[in-house]
Design an enzyme around this catalytic site. Structure first.
Site, PDB file in Angstrom:
ATOM      1  N   ALA A 204       0.839  -1.190   0.000  1.00 35.31           N
ATOM      2  CA  ALA A 204       0.000   0.000   0.000  1.00 35.31           C
ATOM      3  C   ALA A 204       0.876   1.242   0.000  1.00 35.31           C
ATOM      4  CB  ALA A 204      -0.927  -0.005   1.208  1.00 35.31           C
ATOM      5  N   SER A 237       2.213  -2.460   4.260  1.00 40.20           N
ATOM      6  CA  SER A 237       2.367  -1.023   4.085  1.00 40.20           C
ATOM      7  C   SER A 237       3.689  -0.718   3.420  1.00 40.20           C
ATOM      8  CB  SER A 237       2.320  -0.311   5.437  1.00 40.20           C
ATOM      9  OG  SER A 237       3.521  -0.558   6.160  1.00 40.20           O
ATOM     10  N   ASP A 238       3.758   0.433   2.735  1.00 39.36           N
ATOM     11  CA  ASP A 238       5.074   0.966   2.416  1.00 39.36           C
ATOM     12  C   ASP A 238       5.735   1.345   3.740  1.00 39.36           C
ATOM     13  OD1 ASP A 238       7.299   1.901   1.063  1.00 39.36           O
ATOM     14  OD2 ASP A 238       6.122   2.980  -0.434  1.00 39.36           O
ATOM     15  N   TRP A 239       7.048   1.533   3.693  1.00 43.03           N
ATOM     16  CA  TRP A 239       7.810   1.703   4.935  1.00 43.03           C
ATOM     17  C   TRP A 239       7.434   3.025   5.618  1.00 43.03           C
ATOM     18  CZ3 TRP A 239       7.986  -2.646   3.093  1.00 43.03           C
ATOM     19  CH2 TRP A 239       8.860  -3.653   3.507  1.00 43.03           C
TER      20      TRP A 239
END
Length: 844
Positions: A204, A237-239
């Protein structure tokens, strides 16, 4: 389970427990613990259910491993635009398989790629790691790539879900687009990779979509991806992208990265006990996580964990060199040629003047999380000299960078050991030494994947230079207060983070450098008091960002990349251009290599213009006036302006070609390999001359996708922007082609278009037949619906059949909330690129 995924011997002959049974053995706290990363790139394991710690790594231009900076040497692949530029499923599948091998060699379960966002605006900084402006070409390339990777047991991760086409304020901006545009364009590549390749995971994005954070998109994640598509994979999630606790958990996010912090953990456990999140929802997330572990060999259900292969090629092996050279060449594209390519024997019997900064310092990859540490990078000067020897006269060109870069490891050595690199000492606030170590490069990171004992307040970098007495460019990279001493000279600077992007310190950190007179073999000591600014308070204080105290961004380390800048002092641009001009005048043929750098093609920053940086346009113009023949090689993955196009004899787009790039360019220029690539993005004729341009959000952080589905070539074809410099799909190669009559069959599986193509040239070549649909509806753009390549001997004729994807013959009915078939009528365009249509067939 794929045949490529070998398992260790089973520990027990008892029946394999189901994932549901394993889930039942976990307490709520244990389940929640599994849903946040353990470190920057690993997940927690659980011995009680046979779950090993899973390891992730950035991709897709190389499997970097678990260190953002440094780490072991890994293979550097051609950029995504060269892979998709082949317009060949076999190439994309081969690349996916090679990356799986690179992952297995490092014991990585999931590679964080491919990037399937679209090239909406040519200003996008991260386009080099995405496939195309076209959703169908993007989706089809992703399908083949994922099959190649997952067929060897390594998980792929489609990113970034969704509408993440620019980098400016990416963590805060709101992509605004109608449901029709979302469905027909930006979700299509994800849909294809799910339906046709069963991708095992997705990521995401950072941005909002229509006012809702991507990590909280119940409509997209639960409603469409997991619901309508029936997908059983995992969404991470993206970081640092997760902003709250309850909303992402209920909105379809399965995993928060990185760890060990973040908004879940105890907060999520408390939310479940408070009735804000159902435990069944947590169970679903953990089920998807265990399924990913099972698919990638990290879950022991009675057969053991995966047995990692030990017979894989090294990054610098002969096998890798051949593959990476061949694959880079396949995606390169000849966009202009007045009969000089490949260079004829008489052209290379005389001296070839090879000029330009990109010739001697070829840029082989972009910046950000796609950056890797390769075993070597072959520049064009090295590659062409290896083929032509002393017939190549190399001349440097004008500067192409505005920011200094870390010292070449060959220019610095550790004074204590004499080995390549430098000594690094980290100090606490009271001056206590926390860590002393050797770095084999001139850069390192603190606080992300390289956490020292204690909290460092300062660092001391010491290196001996391989310089001759005289001027040296000296400086540093990284936020903080710097004092650098060398040879009795001292320089200093205070460097601060300038923007709001939390990734700035890691990806585009501040830098400075000055020219200093130094004795030969000078020892440099650079001391930095690290930036102690509380980024958390700064972000929370900016009400326009709308961050809650739960936001993972607030935990992102403030300290990032730190590096020493050292290099021989640059020569003046005037002198370099004059030298290149003289070399061109003395040679029969001039090859000018121009392009972009990681300053323009990078994560966390967008471009402001398509113009080449520095005085490269002037270089090309003056060399072309001096040389008998001029070939321009464009070392960039994305469009650039060409005010000199009419003055040169040929232009080759070489992209960001990976570690074997110089050898690939040399093989292409001399005809040893043919550049059969086709453009994956329309090249505008001028800044702003495109259907979509702006990448900077409005004051309310909104970025409207006003062009709708008329992205790139679709908008140019509809007259929403001027005719481009080069059309999508354009590419000349070294063949010449006649097209015969077209036959269309409308069967149960969709349209099939068959055409005979004749190679009228004197050399074997490859043609890519492209089919576009131009619907009768005025609000529906032309679109690529199929393509097929064929290798054709010189003088031969081959029948090529193109299967057209039925998903491109539908439209989203926003009122009904469902798909509807396009109205009948319209035309099929059979083409060598949308600017070279060879046949038109009316549809009834």
């Amino acid at each position: 389970m794929t045949d490529h995924l070998r398992r260790s011997p089973a520990a027990s002959p008892s029946p394999a427990p189901s994932i549901a049974e394993l889930l039942g053995r976990l307490s709520l706290a244990e389940k929640v613990h599994l849903l946040t990363g353990e470190t920057a790139f690993t997940l927690p394991g659980h011995e009680g259910i046979g779950l090993a710690p899973l390891a992730f790594s950035d991709g897709p231009t190389g499997v970097r491993g678990q260190k953002f900076v440094g780490g072991e040497a890994v293979a550097l692949f051609p950029s995504a635009t060269l892979v998709s530029g082949s317009w060949d499923d076999a190439v994309a599948e081969e690349v996916g398989g090679m990356l799986a091998e690179e992952a297995q060699r490092q014991r990585i379960h999931v590679v964080l790629g491919p990037t399937v966002n679209l090239h909406r605006s040519a200003l996008g900084g991260r386009l080099f790691e995405a496939w195309s402006e076209d959703p169908y070409l993007t989706g089809r390339t992703a399908v083949a790539f994922v099959r190649g990777m997952q067929g060897r047991g390594t998980g792929a991760c489609l990113k970034h879900l969704v509408a993440n086409e620019s980098e400016t304020l990416r963590s805060f901006m709101d992509s605004r687009l109608p449901e029709t545009v979302l469905r027909e364009a930006y979700l299509l590549p994800f849909e294809m990779a799910v339906q046709d390749a069963d991708a095992w995971s997705m990521m995401a994005a950072y941005n909002d979509v229509n006012g809702v954070p991507a990590t909280e998109q119940d409509h997209v994640q639960n409603g469409i991806v997991k619901g309508e598509w029936g997908w059983d994979g995992l969404i991470m999630s993206d970081w640092f992208a997760t902003r709250r606790t309850v909303e992402p958990a209920n909105g379809g996010l399965d995993l928060v990265m990185p760890g060990p912090g973040g908004p879940w953990g105890d907060r999520l456990t408390a939310a479940v006990r408070a009735g804000q999140v159902a435990e069944e929802t947590v169970d679903e997330h953990v089920t998807r996580l265990l399924r990913l572990a099972d698919r990638t060999g990290g879950l022991d259900r009675g057969r053991g964990h995966r047995a990692w292969a030990s017979d894989l090629p090294a990054p610098d092996s002969a096998r890798r060199q051949e593959q990476l050279r061949r694959l880079a060449a396949r995606g390169m594209t000849v966009v202009a040629d007045h009969g000089v390519l490949p260079l004829a024997e008489d052209a290379v019997d005389d001296t070839v003047a090879l000029v330009g900064r990109h010739a001697v310092e070829t840029v082989c990859m972009g910046g950000g999380s796609a950056h890797v540490r390769p075993p070597h990078q072959v520049g064009v000067a090295e590659g062409l000299t290896a083929l032509l020897g002393d017939r190549v006269a190399v001349a440097d060109g004008p500067a192409v960078r505005a920011r200094p870069v870390a010292a070449d490891p060959a220019f610095v050595s550790d004074p204590s050991t004499g080995t390549t690199g430098m000594e690094v000492v980290l100090l606490g606030a009271d001056g206590t030494e926390l860590t002393r170590r050797h770095e084999d490069s001139a850069e390192f990171s603190i606080g992300f994947d390289d956490a020292p004992t204690g909290t460092p307040a300062a660092a001391v970098l010491t290196a001996r230079l391989s310089n001759e007495a005289g001027p040296v460019l000296l400086g540093a990279i990284g936020a903080g207060t710097w004092r650098i001493t060398a040879g009795g000279r001292e320089i200093s600077a205070g460097l601060s983070l300038a923007g709001k992007d939390p990734g700035e310190a890691m990806i585009v950190p501040p830098a400075f450098a000055e020219v200093v007179e130094l004795p030969a073999g000078a020892v440099v000591t650079a001391t930095v008091e690290l930036d102690a600014v509380d980024r958390r308070e700064l972000l929370l204080a900016d009400a326009s960002l709308g961050l809650s105290g739960e936001s993972h961004l607030l935990e992102m380390p403030a300290v990032g990349v730190t590096a020493l800048v050292a290099a021989p002092a640059p020569r003046p641009d005037d002198e370099l251009i004059a030298g290149a001009e003289a070399a061109a005048r003395a040679a029969g043929t001039a090859v000018v290599v121009v392009g972009l750098t990681e300053e323009q093609e990078t994560e966390a920053a967008d471009k402001t213009t398509l113009a080449l940086p520095g005085r490269q346009d002037e270089l090309v113009t003056r060399v072309a006036a001096a040389a008998g023949r001029t070939v321009v090689v464009v070392n960039a993955a994305t469009p650039v302006l060409m005010p000199w196009l009419a003055d040169v004899d040929a232009v080759l787009v070489a992209g960001l070609p990976g570690q074997e790039g110089g050898h690939a360019v040399a093989a292409v220029l001399t005809g040893e390999l043919e550049p059969t690539g086709r453009l994956v993005t329309t090249w505008p004729a001028a800044d702003g001359a495109a259907p979509a341009w702006d990448v900077v959000p409005d004051e309310d952080l909104g970025l409207s996708y006003d062009e709708g589905t008329f992205i790139g070539h679709r908008g140019h074809h509809a007259g929403l922007a001027p005719a481009p410099l080069f059309w999508f799909g354009h590419g000349l190669g070294y063949g010449a082609w006649d097209y015969g009559p077209v036959q269309v069959r409308d069967g149960d599986d969709g349209l099939e278009v068959t055409v005979e193509v004749t190679n009228t040239s004197a050399r074997d070549s490859r043609e890519t037949v492209q089919v576009y649909l131009d619907p009768v509806e005025a609000d529906q753009p032309v679109r690529l619906v199929g393509y097929q390549g064929a290798d054709v001997p010189a003088g031969a004729t081959t029948s090529v059949t193109v299967a057209c994807d039925a998903r491109l013959r539908r439209r989203w009915d926003e009122a009904a909330g469902t798909w509807a078939r396009l109205a009948g009528g319209g035309e099929l365009l059979v083409a060598r690129g949308l600017g070279d249509v060879r046949a038109r067939t009316a549809l009834g």
